[in-house]
Design an enzyme around this catalytic site. Structure first.
Site: not given
Ligand code: ME8
Length: 501
Positions: A18, A21, A127, A130, A145, A148, A296, A299
């Site tokens: 995305h 990245h 997690c 992570c 977490c 997430h 944030k 997905k």
């Protein structure tokens, strides 16, 4: 001669790339291109992190029973994306490759020989999102977490541990002696606090469940994914397979990472290297994070923009420009299509694009051109700030400096009014100097833009008949007036066509 070895994080293949990245990879690409520009032998590495449990989870979620098959497909997607985005990486490492496995094995044995691996009972919260262990105090009040928002797994098993604690003093000493090792400075403080307050031995293996790199000599365990992943920076340049290449590139000059993974890179990784008896990298630089419309990127929120979709409308260079200009390197920022479109219009179509086409149009058909010195000083000064800001890891500031010089150029056109000189038969010599100077400013601009907007820079050179320009060294070419031959102007399509609303 100095060399330059730069890396990006190796990305998990549980999802497609995305905009975040792309930001990391474009940034590294720009820095790598700069180092090539100044003539340093450069190695730019990116790749995919494939031995993670989270990859297995997504394979399952995607209905794939053959994990390797899923991972091959996803890794190819990352490679294709970087190719389509014109990323100039010299290598692409996959952590399921043989060269990586061999290096990891050698590395594990080196750490073992230093007496830094021992067996112990691990009990803790893990997690998978992570791929990291959590202390209870780091979880949300609901016990989730924080990143997430999922419940970490309670893991209780016998694992191998890495004696990180042994390196606490050595790490602090290293950070003190190399104050720019962890950068920017705000991150350095975070890392130092972490090493001082929380550094403890870490479990570096898990019970084997069919995926991961087996622990050398004990196939019942696989190596903890971060321990294996970090080693990619070594195995890609020959550690364990090609000593000569390794000696040429290691240590790395810059690990560019996101701020989310700075601790792994500034505490665990240098401790691992110390244990294996290898030199430490010169710098870990943590860039900031993009949100999308203040949210944030994730997905589950479904807001993960594919950079390739943006490129269809705006082109690669506009996206590169926007991402690097929008937020100061190291800081966070927000991504929005409106802001991208806004900068496209103002800075690229009206700014750079207009400057170039104005000059080309004025010059087309004019035979005599003489480079004058009116813009020499501004460009000479620009080059100085350019190198200074690159050295200080401030690519956004470099862009500001380039846009400043564009303004000076625009002012020069307006002051000299070449369109008026053109109408006056007695002003031919003056016209030749004004246009010659402006054309030289385009040559200089194209050089300045090369690391950021390689396609645009090439288009500028081509529109002036200087296709071979980049074969010269920067030292030679950046001298004001250092043209190999006169320009052959052919007007071209606008560099940044107006977007139809
Ligand atoms: O952490 N804004 O991989 P990963 C800016 N495999 N950059 C972002 C971003 C955002 N919203 N989201 C992600 C891993 N990134 C490990 C790394 S290295 C030995 C192993 C970028 O796929 C940023 O650079 O989760 C971040 O550090 C990286 O993607 C994490 O990618």
């Amino acid at each position: 001669m100095r060399k330059f070895y730069i890396t990006t994080p190796i990305y998990y293949v549980n999802d497609r790339p995305h905009i975040g990245h792309a930001y990391a990879t474009f940034s590294a690409d720009t820095i790598a291109r700069y180092h090539r520009l100044i003539g340093e032998p450069t190695m730019f590495l990116t790749g995919t992190d494939e031995n993670a449990e989270k990859n297995v989870e997504s394979a399952t979620a995607a209905g794939e029973t053959d994990v390797q098959h899923y991972i091959d497909r996803m890794s190819a997607l990352w490679q294709v994306t970087w190719d389509e985005l014109g990323i100039s990486n010299d290598d692409f490492i996959r952590t399921t490759e043989e060269r990586h496995l061999r290096g990891v094995e050698k590395f594990w044995q080196a750490v073992e020989q230093s007496g830094d691996i021992y067996k112990g009972q691990y009990e803790g919260l893990y997690c998978i999102g992570c791929e990291a262990f959590y202390r209870e105090s780091d979880l949300t009040p609901e016990g989730l977490c924080p990143l997430h928002k999922r419940k970490p797994e309670l893991v209780k098993e016998e694992n191998y541990f890495f004696r990180v604690s042994k390196y606490k003093d050595a790490l602090l000493r290293y950070h003190n002696e190399h104050p720019t090792f962890a950068a920017p400075a705000s991150r350095r403080q975070e890392v130092l606090r972490y090493i001082t307050d929380h550094l403890e031995d870490v479990s570096i293996s898990r019970t084997a469940k069919g995926w991961g790199i087996p622990v050398p000599g004990d196939a019942s365990q696989v190596i903890y994914v971060w321990f294996d992943a970090l080693i990619n920076y070594l195995t890609a340049v020959g550690y364990g397979t090609d000593d000569e290449t390794f000696a040429k590139w290691w240590p790395a000059d810059m690990h560019l990472v996101g701020k989310d993974i700075i601790k792994f890179h500034c505490a665990l990784w240098p401790a691992m290297l110390l244990s294996a008896g290898l030199p430490l990298p010169a710098q870990v630089f943590a860039h900031g994070f993009f949100t999308i419309s203040e949210e944030k990127i994730s997905k589950s929120l479904g807001n993960a923009i594919d950079p390739r979709d943006l490129v269809e409308t705006y082109g690669v260079d506009a996206l590169r420009y926007f991402l690097l200009r929008e937020i100061p390197f190291g800081g966070d920022g927000d991504f929005s299509i409106e802001r991208l479109a806004g900068r496209y219009d103002s800075d690229l179509a009206s700014g750079l694009g207009n400057y170039v086409s104005r000059i080309l149009a004025l010059t087309k058909g004019v035979e005599m051109l003489t480079v004058g010195n009116d813009l020499k000083v501004v460009f000479d000064e620009t080059w100085k700030s350019y190198h200074r800001h690159f050295a200080a890891n401030e690519p956004g500031r470099v862009l500001e400096v380039i846009w400043q010089v564009l303004k000076e150029g625009d002012r020069y056109i307006d002051e000299c009014a070449p369109w008026a000189l053109k109408k006056d038969a007695e002003k031919t010599d003056e016209l030749a100097v004004v246009l010659g100077t402006l054309i030289e400013s385009l040559r200089q601009l194209a050089w300045l833009l090369t690391p950021f907007m390689p396609e645009t820079a090439m288009k500028i050179f081509t529109s002036l008949g200087w296709q071979d320009e980049l074969k010269r060294s920067l030292t030679e070419a950046s001298v004001w007036g250092a043209q190999t031959h006169g320009p052959v102007v052919a007007t071209t399509d606008p560099l940044f066509p107006r977007l139809t609303a």
